[in-house]
Write a protein that holds these residues in place. Structure first.
Motif, PDB file in Angstrom:
ATOM      1  N   LYS A 205     -23.040 125.633 -10.282  1.00 31.91           N
ATOM      2  CA  LYS A 205     -24.388 125.802 -10.817  1.00 31.91           C
ATOM      3  C   LYS A 205     -25.260 124.634 -10.373  1.00 31.91           C
ATOM      4  O   LYS A 205     -24.777 123.643  -9.828  1.00 31.91           O
ATOM      5  N   TYR A 206     -26.560 124.729 -10.626  1.00 29.36           N
ATOM      6  CA  TYR A 206     -27.492 123.683 -10.222  1.00 29.36           C
ATOM      7  C   TYR A 206     -27.059 122.336 -10.791  1.00 29.36           C
ATOM      8  O   TYR A 206     -26.788 122.203 -11.983  1.00 29.36           O
ATOM      9  N   GLY A 207     -26.972 121.332  -9.919  1.00 29.72           N
ATOM     10  CA  GLY A 207     -26.626 119.978 -10.348  1.00 29.72           C
ATOM     11  C   GLY A 207     -25.132 119.731 -10.451  1.00 29.72           C
ATOM     12  O   GLY A 207     -24.717 118.587 -10.679  1.00 29.72           O
ATOM     13  N   SER A 230     -27.682 121.317  -5.365  1.00 32.60           N
ATOM     14  CA  SER A 230     -28.824 120.501  -5.781  1.00 32.60           C
ATOM     15  C   SER A 230     -29.606 121.191  -6.886  1.00 32.60           C
ATOM     16  O   SER A 230     -29.445 122.398  -7.121  1.00 32.60           O
ATOM     17  N   PRO A 231     -30.471 120.455  -7.587  1.00 34.35           N
ATOM     18  CA  PRO A 231     -31.315 121.071  -8.620  1.00 34.35           C
ATOM     19  C   PRO A 231     -32.187 122.206  -8.090  1.00 34.35           C
ATOM     20  O   PRO A 231     -32.624 123.060  -8.853  1.00 34.35           O
ATOM     21  N   LYS A 232     -32.435 122.210  -6.768  1.00 32.82           N
ATOM     22  CA  LYS A 232     -33.232 123.284  -6.176  1.00 32.82           C
ATOM     23  C   LYS A 232     -32.359 124.416  -5.632  1.00 32.82           C
ATOM     24  O   LYS A 232     -32.871 125.354  -5.012  1.00 32.82           O
ATOM     25  N   GLY A 233     -31.032 124.303  -5.811  1.00 28.93           N
ATOM     26  CA  GLY A 233     -30.143 125.373  -5.402  1.00 28.93           C
ATOM     27  C   GLY A 233     -29.494 125.197  -4.045  1.00 28.93           C
ATOM     28  O   GLY A 233     -28.699 126.038  -3.629  1.00 28.93           O
ATOM     29  N   LEU A 234     -29.788 124.110  -3.328  1.00 31.51           N
ATOM     30  CA  LEU A 234     -29.203 123.873  -2.009  1.00 31.51           C
ATOM     31  C   LEU A 234     -27.746 123.457  -2.158  1.00 31.51           C
ATOM     32  O   LEU A 234     -27.424 122.537  -2.914  1.00 31.51           O
ATOM     33  N   LEU A 235     -26.852 124.138  -1.443  1.00 31.67           N
ATOM     34  CA  LEU A 235     -25.435 123.802  -1.472  1.00 31.67           C
ATOM     35  C   LEU A 235     -25.115 122.824  -0.346  1.00 31.67           C
ATOM     36  O   LEU A 235     -25.378 123.099   0.817  1.00 31.67           O
ATOM     37  N   ILE A 236     -24.565 121.669  -0.704  1.00 38.42           N
ATOM     38  CA  ILE A 236     -24.186 120.646   0.268  1.00 38.42           C
ATOM     39  C   ILE A 236     -22.668 120.521   0.232  1.00 38.42           C
ATOM     40  O   ILE A 236     -22.085 120.176  -0.796  1.00 38.42           O
ATOM     41  N   VAL A 237     -22.018 120.826   1.354  1.00 44.13           N
ATOM     42  CA  VAL A 237     -20.564 120.723   1.472  1.00 44.13           C
ATOM     43  C   VAL A 237     -20.260 119.615   2.470  1.00 44.13           C
ATOM     44  O   VAL A 237     -20.753 119.625   3.593  1.00 44.13           O
ATOM     45  N   VAL A 238     -19.424 118.660   2.063  1.00 45.55           N
ATOM     46  CA  VAL A 238     -19.154 117.473   2.872  1.00 45.55           C
ATOM     47  C   VAL A 238     -17.672 117.387   3.174  1.00 45.55           C
ATOM     48  O   VAL A 238     -16.830 117.589   2.299  1.00 45.55           O
ATOM     49  N   GLY A 239     -17.352 117.085   4.433  1.00 42.43           N
ATOM     50  CA  GLY A 239     -15.977 116.829   4.837  1.00 42.43           C
ATOM     51  C   GLY A 239     -15.806 115.366   5.173  1.00 42.43           C
ATOM     52  O   GLY A 239     -16.690 114.745   5.754  1.00 42.43           O
ATOM     53  N   MET A 246     -17.952 110.602  -2.032  1.00 44.45           N
ATOM     54  CA  MET A 246     -18.443 111.148  -0.756  1.00 44.45           C
ATOM     55  C   MET A 246     -19.798 111.829  -0.884  1.00 44.45           C
ATOM     56  O   MET A 246     -20.644 111.708  -0.003  1.00 44.45           O
ATOM     57  N   ILE A 247     -20.043 112.536  -1.976  1.00 44.81           N
ATOM     58  CA  ILE A 247     -21.324 113.227  -2.123  1.00 44.81           C
ATOM     59  C   ILE A 247     -22.461 112.232  -2.316  1.00 44.81           C
ATOM     60  O   ILE A 247     -23.529 112.342  -1.695  1.00 44.81           O
ATOM     61  N   ASP A 248     -22.256 111.230  -3.177  1.00 43.09           N
ATOM     62  CA  ASP A 248     -23.294 110.211  -3.386  1.00 43.09           C
ATOM     63  C   ASP A 248     -23.566 109.438  -2.100  1.00 43.09           C
ATOM     64  O   ASP A 248     -24.716 109.108  -1.784  1.00 43.09           O
ATOM     65  N   ASP A 249     -22.521 109.138  -1.348  1.00 37.33           N
ATOM     66  CA  ASP A 249     -22.710 108.447  -0.072  1.00 37.33           C
ATOM     67  C   ASP A 249     -23.535 109.294   0.880  1.00 37.33           C
ATOM     68  O   ASP A 249     -24.434 108.794   1.568  1.00 37.33           O
ATOM     69  N   TYR A 250     -23.224 110.585   0.932  1.00 37.99           N
ATOM     70  CA  TYR A 250     -23.913 111.463   1.867  1.00 37.99           C
ATOM     71  C   TYR A 250     -25.409 111.547   1.582  1.00 37.99           C
ATOM     72  O   TYR A 250     -26.216 111.764   2.484  1.00 37.99           O
ATOM     73  N   SER A 251     -25.790 111.342   0.322  1.00 36.02           N
ATOM     74  CA  SER A 251     -27.212 111.438  -0.028  1.00 36.02           C
ATOM     75  C   SER A 251     -28.060 110.421   0.735  1.00 36.02           C
ATOM     76  O   SER A 251     -29.270 110.613   0.901  1.00 36.02           O
ATOM     77  N   GLN A 252     -27.442 109.353   1.239  1.00 41.37           N
ATOM     78  CA  GLN A 252     -28.191 108.364   2.024  1.00 41.37           C
ATOM     79  C   GLN A 252     -28.596 108.888   3.403  1.00 41.37           C
ATOM     80  O   GLN A 252     -29.408 108.268   4.082  1.00 41.37           O
ATOM     81  N   ARG A 253     -28.035 110.027   3.801  1.00 37.93           N
ATOM     82  CA  ARG A 253     -28.382 110.576   5.106  1.00 37.93           C
ATOM     83  C   ARG A 253     -29.863 110.901   5.209  1.00 37.93           C
ATOM     84  O   ARG A 253     -30.450 110.854   6.300  1.00 37.93           O
ATOM     85  N   TRP A 254     -30.489 111.196   4.074  1.00 32.76           N
ATOM     86  CA  TRP A 254     -31.910 111.533   4.106  1.00 32.76           C
ATOM     87  C   TRP A 254     -32.750 110.375   4.631  1.00 32.76           C
ATOM     88  O   TRP A 254     -33.877 110.563   5.073  1.00 32.76           O
TER      89      TRP A 254
END
Length: 355
Positions: A205-207, A230-239, A246-254
């Motif tokens: 679900k969202y978040g 994401s809160p907007k519904g975007l699914l982020i899958v990280v390997g 890993m997910i929090d780290d990936y957020s720096q990609r922006w």
């Protein structure tokens, strides 16, 4: 000319160039700040020189058309000014068109203060297409020549940057990575059956986030998998090869997307240059990287941490550190120093040399 000579002295301490080239680089950086444009004629109009604009313009053309620049030396200077001990890297492409010509850049940058600083780049010969595995590997070899692998915490990259050969090269060179996986990419499920990433995590679900602490096979390589909607519904899958955070780290990609915005319309309008040849564009990117970093360092010195900046009603910073630093530098250069600032050009130069 005092500003030119002062900046030239700082550059000369790190770049083994001929003095005339150092003076030119200092003039171009200061003119770029005043003009806020990479249009070469507009840069020439802002040169601090007794020469006519046409003469300055010809001088600029001679530099881009006739002189070689060692990008490794520029990368070392950027890292010196940045002054970090550990590095989170971001890899991505940016492209734009000039007439019928596509300019397509693959860039590796260092994430810092909500944005990232370019340290290595290559102008791809193809149009607006994706990079190949070999192009990524060749660029990362340049990065490793600047930063030892043991000092790199993560390499962050979007859905374009996947593939077995690429994963294996990163592992062989001991580079930890957080790479986003496309939703249509096949992953081994819990029962061993291959499913699309989007199917495996459609229940989120969202978040919500989910991390699998057992490795799954992706492109014939065993990786840990995590996902967040994401809160907007975007699914982020990280390997990744390392599952913690890993997910929090990936957020720096922006941060690299923010960089590209600053190099384009929100900053130096790189699309306004009329150059398209890779060799010339590489030199321009080098000067932009140095100038961009100066804006960031000046903003950080004057206004503090990026996450402490005042927020607007949408809970976003009213101004980025880059914009604050750019405005501060331009105010000192163009309008002299406001009394309320109590900031001089020497102060803004000192923040580079002391790092």
């Amino acid at each position: 000319m005092k500003e030119v000579s002062s900046l030239a002295a700082e550059l000369k301490a790190h770049l083994p160039w001929h003095q005339a080239r150092i003076i030119f680089l200092a003039q171009f950086m200061l003119s770029l700040l005043r003009a806020r444009s990479t249009n070469l004629y507009r840069v020439a109009e802002n040169f601090q020189s007794t020469a006519l604009t046409e003469s300055s313009y010809r001088r600029i053309k001679r530099f881009f058309w006739g002189y070689e620049v060692c990008l490794k030396q520029i990368g070392k200077l950027i890292l010196h000014w940045l002054g970090l001990e550990r590095y989170t890297l971001c890899m991505d492409r940016t492209n734009w068109k000039y007439g019928g010509k596509d300019i397509n850049y693959l860039v590796v940058s260092v994430a810092w203060q909500g944005v990232s600083i370019p340290i290595a780049w290559v102008c791809l010969t193809k149009g607006g297409g994706n990079s190949s595995t070999q192009e990524r590997i060749d660029l990362m070899k340049k990065v490793i020549a600047l930063i030892p692998a043991e000092k790199i915490d993560n390499l962050l990259a979007d859905r374009e940057f996947i593939g077995r050969e690429w994963f294996e090269w990163l592992e062989q060179n001991h580079l930890l990575f957080r790479l986003r996986i496309r939703e249509d990419f096949s992953i081994d499920g819990r029962n061993g059956k291959k499913l699309r990433a989007g199917q495996l995590f459609r229940h989120l679900k969202y978040g919500q986030s989910e991390v699998w602490m057992t490795k799954r096979r992706v492109s014939d390589v065993l990786l840990y998998i995590a996902a967040r909607r994401s809160p907007k519904g975007l699914l982020i899958v990280v390997g990744t090869k390392n599952p913690e955070t890993m997910i929090d780290d990936y957020s720096q990609r922006w941060s690299i997307e923010t960089l590209f915005g600053c190099l384009k319309k929100r900053g130096f309008e790189i699309e306004s240059t009329h150059m398209t040849e890779p060799e010339k564009m590489d030199k321009l990117m080098a000067i932009l990287a140095l100038t961009f970093l100066w804006c960031m360092v000046a903003g950080h010195w004057k206004y503090g941490e990026a996450d402490q900046l005042p927020l607007n009603k949408h809970y976003r910073p009213q101004n980025s550190l880059f914009r604050l630093g750019l405005d501060l530098l331009r105010r000192v250069l163009v309008n002299s120093c406001r009394r309320s600032d109590e900031t001089s050009f020497s102060d803004l130069l000192y923040v580079l040399s002391r790092t």
